[in-house]
Design a protein around this motif. Structure first.
Motif, PDB file in Angstrom:
ATOM      1  N   VAL A 202       9.367   4.821 -11.535  1.00 52.26           N
ATOM      2  CA  VAL A 202      10.185   4.188 -10.494  1.00 52.26           C
ATOM      3  C   VAL A 202       9.284   3.382  -9.557  1.00 52.26           C
ATOM      4  O   VAL A 202       9.566   2.232  -9.215  1.00 52.26           O
ATOM      5  N   GLY A 203       8.158   4.002  -9.165  1.00 51.72           N
ATOM      6  CA  GLY A 203       7.226   3.340  -8.245  1.00 51.72           C
ATOM      7  C   GLY A 203       6.650   2.072  -8.842  1.00 51.72           C
ATOM      8  O   GLY A 203       6.534   1.045  -8.165  1.00 51.72           O
TER       9      GLY A 203
ATOM     10  N   ARG B 146       0.818  -1.210   0.000  1.00 54.40           N
ATOM     11  CA  ARG B 146       0.000   0.000   0.000  1.00 54.40           C
ATOM     12  C   ARG B 146       0.853   1.261   0.000  1.00 54.40           C
ATOM     13  O   ARG B 146       0.423   2.281  -0.523  1.00 54.40           O
ATOM     14  N   THR B 147       2.044   1.151   0.578  1.00 53.53           N
ATOM     15  CA  THR B 147       2.894   2.339   0.590  1.00 53.53           C
ATOM     16  C   THR B 147       3.307   2.750  -0.820  1.00 53.53           C
ATOM     17  O   THR B 147       3.106   3.913  -1.193  1.00 53.53           O
ATOM     18  N   PRO B 148       3.847   1.815  -1.653  1.00 53.11           N
ATOM     19  CA  PRO B 148       4.162   2.249  -3.028  1.00 53.11           C
ATOM     20  C   PRO B 148       2.921   2.671  -3.802  1.00 53.11           C
ATOM     21  O   PRO B 148       2.992   3.582  -4.634  1.00 53.11           O
ATOM     22  N   LEU B 149       1.762   2.042  -3.501  1.00 49.69           N
ATOM     23  CA  LEU B 149       0.535   2.468  -4.185  1.00 49.69           C
ATOM     24  C   LEU B 149       0.191   3.907  -3.803  1.00 49.69           C
ATOM     25  O   LEU B 149      -0.213   4.707  -4.654  1.00 49.69           O
ATOM     26  N   ALA B 150       0.356   4.219  -2.498  1.00 44.72           N
ATOM     27  CA  ALA B 150       0.096   5.587  -2.054  1.00 44.72           C
ATOM     28  C   ALA B 150       1.040   6.549  -2.765  1.00 44.72           C
ATOM     29  O   ALA B 150       0.636   7.643  -3.191  1.00 44.72           O
ATOM     30  N   GLY B 151       2.306   6.110  -2.923  1.00 47.15           N
ATOM     31  CA  GLY B 151       3.284   6.939  -3.625  1.00 47.15           C
ATOM     32  C   GLY B 151       2.852   7.179  -5.066  1.00 47.15           C
ATOM     33  O   GLY B 151       2.885   8.320  -5.560  1.00 47.15           O
TER      34      GLY B 151
ATOM     35  N   GLN C 156      -1.453  12.381  -8.827  1.00 47.89           N
ATOM     36  CA  GLN C 156      -2.205  13.607  -8.544  1.00 47.89           C
ATOM     37  C   GLN C 156      -1.352  14.851  -8.796  1.00 47.89           C
ATOM     38  O   GLN C 156      -1.852  15.858  -9.284  1.00 47.89           O
ATOM     39  N   ILE C 157      -0.060  14.715  -8.451  1.00 46.52           N
ATOM     40  CA  ILE C 157       0.841  15.850  -8.698  1.00 46.52           C
ATOM     41  C   ILE C 157       0.939  16.104 -10.202  1.00 46.52           C
ATOM     42  O   ILE C 157       0.826  17.246 -10.675  1.00 46.52           O
TER      43      ILE C 157
ATOM     44  N   ARG D 187      -0.167   7.031  -6.332  1.00 47.78           N
ATOM     45  CA  ARG D 187      -1.363   7.865  -6.398  1.00 47.78           C
ATOM     46  C   ARG D 187      -0.991   9.342  -6.194  1.00 47.78           C
ATOM     47  O   ARG D 187      -1.454  10.225  -6.940  1.00 47.78           O
ATOM     48  N   THR D 188      -0.135   9.566  -5.207  1.00 44.54           N
ATOM     49  CA  THR D 188       0.258  10.948  -4.920  1.00 44.54           C
ATOM     50  C   THR D 188       0.966  11.573  -6.116  1.00 44.54           C
ATOM     51  O   THR D 188       0.653  12.694  -6.527  1.00 44.54           O
ATOM     52  N   GLN D 189       1.901  10.785  -6.695  1.00 40.38           N
ATOM     53  CA  GLN D 189       2.642  11.319  -7.848  1.00 40.38           C
ATOM     54  C   GLN D 189       1.698  11.562  -9.027  1.00 40.38           C
ATOM     55  O   GLN D 189       1.859  12.534  -9.772  1.00 40.38           O
TER      56      GLN D 189
ATOM     57  N   GLN E  75       8.805   9.600 -11.381  1.00 37.31           N
ATOM     58  CA  GLN E  75       8.631   8.950 -10.074  1.00 37.31           C
ATOM     59  C   GLN E  75       7.596   7.817 -10.161  1.00 37.31           C
ATOM     60  O   GLN E  75       7.726   6.781  -9.522  1.00 37.31           O
TER      61      GLN E  75
ATOM     62  N   THR F 155       8.871  15.214 -13.603  1.00 33.95           N
ATOM     63  CA  THR F 155       9.456  14.557 -12.435  1.00 33.95           C
ATOM     64  C   THR F 155       8.453  13.588 -11.813  1.00 33.95           C
ATOM     65  O   THR F 155       8.787  12.454 -11.473  1.00 33.95           O
TER      66      THR F 155
END
Lengths: 446, 221
Positions: free
Chosen positions: A272-273, A241-246, A252-253, A248-250, A269, A265
């Motif tokens: 990479v994720g 879930r942590t890489p998934l959160a990463g 959204q950015i 999702r955040t990227q 990312q 960028t």
């Protein structure tokens, strides 16, 4: 018989019955003997008494024939004994009422048995040659048997009455005695499936305590296994879930970014994720496969050097940049192992070495063969593992202080599991000649 | 707003830095409990975003240590362990909010704003003082009902001053709100931002206390 209570009840009732039967037989035999000896003595005494009174001239009183045909009532104790007085020349001098006309015994003096008119008689004969008479006193054996039967009846009747009472008492005692078992069964059946608290042994009898002890030990083991599994699941959830959160955040950015560099960028990312998540999923699948692997795996003769070369050739791009040397002796060394699992172990050890490698550095595969063991080493120039973490790094999701950015905490644990399944052992130690880790695959030849 | 993030996943922490930055926050990122302790000891933060499963221990231990020494920094737990039991344990350990991974960036930003404004003793999402109204969610400022366009840094300076109007903030305090550790602090930058702010919202709104710092000018004077 599946019921302990039923079985105990049958055993107890059968044993009690058997004891009663034996006692009854004993009483029967003893009573019969006693009755016989008493009645024989009576016959003897009566015969002598009559003999002392009688003479050949007789005491008269020969009843008419009509009297003799009627069998005397067995229960008529007045007529238990029959007496005949015969002269020595064979004449019936006298007989008691109820005595048959037929001669009671043809034998000389002493006891004898004889059947007359369908009845067996026990007869005592006494002779007096001086008086010229022979006295025969007899009683019916049927009568004797009746005495014995009466006595046995007297013994058995109260017993027969107590049988149901005894049965009830046995049943009730069993109920009471087995209550702790029932209490235990009820307590166990009331439990929730996930209730692993120990069963109270407080009021339980000594015989059940070992059972409860074993049960509690089992509960403990199951709970440990469950807790371990939950911990693994929680870790796996976190790690995915942590890489998934990463991601999702990227994402959204990338959507919200107003300037191009920020968006680029973020997209990089995301790549990479995705790569990292892909590798993590691959590792989780490998672990799942190792966990469900059968005890006996198909094994073949494999060249270790071949396996290492195959792993090196298939490395992903960033790991391929690290120089590798493979001892040529490895190519000629064959081991019996499952090919897939050995590949898995070698790949994870190699990747682990590559991920911790500073620039510049090299990975060296070498080996040492001794009588009875074969050791294959992979050395790297990385930071090594702090001594207090060496025992922990093969645990799932354990990531030590010297972790790599791409690590999942699964690689060494996969290598360890795969080697165990291949009959080898993984030994990790820091290099003594320089900084770096030496991972050793150790085969003990039996 | 200055936020400390304790998170060991590089892609996620980079996302948080850039993403929360889009909402006007300044972020510092550490990847372990030990670094988290060090950061909290060295600096003041308006909020702490804390992962639970960290390489050198549980975030709950960091949280417990933080609360034990009386630190009231608002804490949001950001973790994959989001069972009800985990949430309860986290909140009872002293966290102010809890968000399970994966999450929505906007929601995270909103929750961080919410816990930090409660920390300031404000329930209203907007901060108003002396005719100036600041909306942290929209990054907008109005003066006497007129919208004013501010840069991110100018907004950050005004937000810091408006958090507790009347309190004096030194130049160093304001720099800390503006820059994370990795960022180069330009000299005179606080003065420049305050000057630009005065031009935009009105000369008299911000008061300079020479040698001490800045504050929103009290209404009465």
């Amino acid at each position: 018989m599946s019921s302990l209570k039923g079985r105990l009840f049958l055993i107890l009732v059968a044993a009690t019955g058997l004891i009663w039967l034996a006692a009854t037989c004993w009483i029967y035999v003893g009573t019969t003997r006693e009755v016989e000896s008493v009645l024989d003595a009576r016959l003897q005494e009566a015969a002598r008494m009559v003999l002392s009174l009688a003479s050949a001239k007789g005491v008269g009183n020969i009843p008419k024939d009509g009297d003799t045909g009627e069998a005397p009532e067995l229960l008529n104790y007045e007529r238990q004994l029959s007496c005949q007085i015969w002269s020595l020349d064979g004449r019936l001098v006298a007989r008691s009422s109820g005595a048959p006309n037929e001669r009671l015994s043809d034998n000389g003096a002493g006891f004898s048995d004889r059947r007359i008119n369908g009845e067996t008689w026990r007869v005592f004969t006494a002779e007096d040659t001086g008086k010229g008479v022979r006295v025969l006193v007899g009683d019916r054996v049927g009568l004797r048997d009746h005495f014995v039967a009466e006595i046995i009846k007297g013994v058995l009747a109260p017993l027969a009455l107590t049988v149901p009472l005894l049965g009830f008492l046995i049943w009730a005692s069993l109920n009471r005695g087995l209550r702790p078992l029932r209490v235990l069964a009820e307590e166990l059946s009331r439990r929730n499936a996930d209730d692993m608290s120990p069963v109270e042994t407080g009021r339980m009898p000594d015989e059940i305590r070992p059972v409860i002890g074993s049960l509690n030990a089992l509960f403990n083991r199951v709970e440990d296994a469950l807790r371990h599994e939950r911990a693994i699941t929680a870790f796996a959830a976190h790690e995915l879930r942590t890489p998934l959160a990463g991601l999702r955040t990227q994402a959204q950015i990338a959507m919200a970014a107003r300037d191009e560099p920020t968006r680029t960028t973020a997209l990089r990312q995301i790549l990479v994720g995705v790569d990292r998540t892909t590798r993590l999923v691959r590792q989780l699948l490998a672990i799942a496969k190792l966990d469900s692997a059968p005890e006996a795996l198909p094994a073949h003769q494999i060249s270790i050097g071949g396996v290492i070369q195959e792993v090196v050739d298939a490395l992903p791009a960033p790991d391929r940049a690290v120089p590798v040397t493979i001892d040529s002796a490895l190519t000629d060394t064959m081991v019996t192992a499952n090919r897939e699992f050995l590949l898995l172990a070698v790949r994870n050890l190699h990747e682990n070495a590559a991920r911790h490698m500073p620039q510049p550095g090299a990975i060296r595969w070498s080996m040492q063969q001794e009588s009875g063991s074969l050791a294959v080493y992979v050395d790297d120039d990385g930071p090594g593992i702090p001594e207090d973490e060496i025992a922990l790094v093969t645990k799932r999701f354990y990531r030590g202080r010297n972790k790599s950015a791409l690590g999942s905490g699964l690689g060494l644990s996969i290598a360890d599991l795969a080697l165990r399944a291949s009959g080898a052992r993984l030994v990790l130690r820091n290099r003594s000649d320089a900084t770096g880790l030496r991972a050793e695959i150790l085969w003990k030849m039996a | 707003m200055r936020i400390l993030v304790v998170e060991d996943d590089p892609v996620l922490s980079d996302g948080l830095k850039v993403g929360l930055g889009l909402y006007g926050a300044t972020l510092d990122i550490v990847a372990s409990c030990a670094d988290g302790h060090a950061a909290l000891a060295a600096d003041d933060f308006d909020a702490l975003v804390l992962d639970l499963m960290l390489p050198d221990g549980s975030g709950l231990e960091l949280l417990a240590a933080l609360r034990a020494r009386g630190d009231r920094t608002p804490v949001l737990l950001l973790t994959a362990l989001d069972d009800v039991a985990d949430r309860i344990r986290g909140l009872d350990a002293g966290a102010d909010d809890y968000l399970g991974k994966p999450f929505d960036l906007e929601e995270l930003a909103a929750r961080v704003r919410a816990i930090s404004r409660r920390q300031e003793g404000r329930a209203s999402p907007q901060a108003s003082y002396n005719g100036v109204t600041l909306n942290p969610a929209r990054l907008t400022v109005t003066v006497n009902g007129t919208d004013i366009g501010l840069s991110r840094r100018e907004f950050a300076v005004l937000a810091a001053l408006m958090n507790r109007p009347g309190t004096v903030l030194s130049k160093g305090d304001l720099e800390a709100k503006l820059y994370g550790w990795q960022e180069e602090v330009e000299s005179n930058t606080v003065e420049v931002h305050v000057h630009k702010l005065r031009v935009k919202i009105g000369r008299t709104k911000i008061e300079t206390l020479r040698g001490i710092g800045y504050r929103m000018r009290p209404v009465a004077s």
